[in-house]
Scaffold this motif. Structure first.
Motif, PDB file in Angstrom:
ATOM      1  N   UNK A  87      18.058  52.074  41.287  1.00 21.32           N
ATOM      2  CA  UNK A  87      19.409  51.714  41.715  1.00 21.32           C
ATOM      3  C   UNK A  87      20.235  51.336  40.495  1.00 21.32           C
ATOM      4  N   UNK A  88      21.538  51.304  40.674  1.00 21.52           N
ATOM      5  CA  UNK A  88      22.413  50.804  39.624  1.00 21.52           C
ATOM      6  C   UNK A  88      23.142  51.859  38.828  1.00 21.52           C
ATOM      7  N   UNK A  89      22.927  53.117  39.125  1.00 19.34           N
ATOM      8  CA  UNK A  89      23.647  54.142  38.387  1.00 19.34           C
ATOM      9  C   UNK A  89      25.120  54.145  38.747  1.00 19.34           C
ATOM     10  N   UNK A  90      25.868  55.009  38.089  1.00 14.00           N
ATOM     11  CA  UNK A  90      27.289  55.094  38.379  1.00 14.00           C
ATOM     12  C   UNK A  90      28.048  55.726  37.243  1.00 14.00           C
ATOM     13  N   UNK A 111      22.075  58.671  39.337  1.00 13.73           N
ATOM     14  CA  UNK A 111      22.981  59.387  38.448  1.00 13.73           C
ATOM     15  C   UNK A 111      23.744  58.420  37.559  1.00 13.73           C
ATOM     16  N   UNK A 112      23.778  58.734  36.275  1.00 19.68           N
ATOM     17  CA  UNK A 112      24.605  58.008  35.311  1.00 19.68           C
ATOM     18  C   UNK A 112      25.557  59.021  34.691  1.00 19.68           C
ATOM     19  N   UNK A 113      26.844  58.744  34.779  1.00 18.25           N
ATOM     20  CA  UNK A 113      27.858  59.628  34.219  1.00 18.25           C
ATOM     21  C   UNK A 113      28.716  58.833  33.250  1.00 18.25           C
ATOM     22  N   UNK A 158      24.761  60.948  29.827  1.00 18.31           N
ATOM     23  CA  UNK A 158      24.927  61.425  31.198  1.00 18.31           C
ATOM     24  C   UNK A 158      23.683  62.187  31.647  1.00 18.31           C
ATOM     25  N   UNK A 159      23.109  61.743  32.754  1.00 16.80           N
ATOM     26  CA  UNK A 159      21.871  62.339  33.258  1.00 16.80           C
ATOM     27  C   UNK A 159      21.482  61.645  34.552  1.00 16.80           C
ATOM     28  N   UNK A 160      20.494  62.212  35.209  1.00 21.29           N
ATOM     29  CA  UNK A 160      19.826  61.498  36.301  1.00 21.29           C
ATOM     30  C   UNK A 160      18.685  60.706  35.672  1.00 21.29           C
TER      31      UNK A 160
END
Length: 119
Positions: A7-10, A114-116, A91-93
């Motif tokens: 959790x915590x991506x964005x 996902x982190x963008x 940027x990646x999963x």
């Protein structure tokens, strides 16, 4: 069956920060090590950071050293990743995984988060 839940991506601007968290779901046993990995579009999954020894021993990919910090406790199957000074190439999963013995491979993969990083 044990799997990890991330959790915590964005979304973040370059130079910004995000924090990822991961915990095991299901019946678990103390693990030997835990790690964060990432996979960008069109690229293979790569190691980002890992910890063992109850969180006392950590390692990082060269690309994130000095910017990312892994913390947690492999004995409790929880691990976080603090990501600072983010770059578009981050940027990646992001996935976390665990290995239960020194000789085993990382497994119990989660679905990823996902982190963008972009303007």
């Amino acid at each position: 069956q044990v799997h990890m839940v991330e959790s915590g991506g964005g979304f973040a601007r370059p130079g910004g920060s995000l924090r990822l968290s991961c915990a095991a779901s299901g019946r678990t046993f103390s693990s030997y090590a835990m790690g964060w990995f990432r996979q960008a579009p069109g690229k293979e999954r790569e190691f980002v950071a890992g910890l063992l020894g109850g969180g006392r021993i950590t390692s990082y990919a060269d690309s994130v050293k000095g910017r990312f910090t892994i913390s947690g406790d492999n004995n409790k199957n929880t691990v976080d990743l603090q990501m600072n000074s983010l770059k578009p190439e981050d940027t990646a999963v992001y996935y976390c995984a665990t290995k239960y013995t020194k000789a085993s491979n990382f497994g119990s993969w989660g679905q990823g988060t996902q982190v963008t990083v972009s303007w």
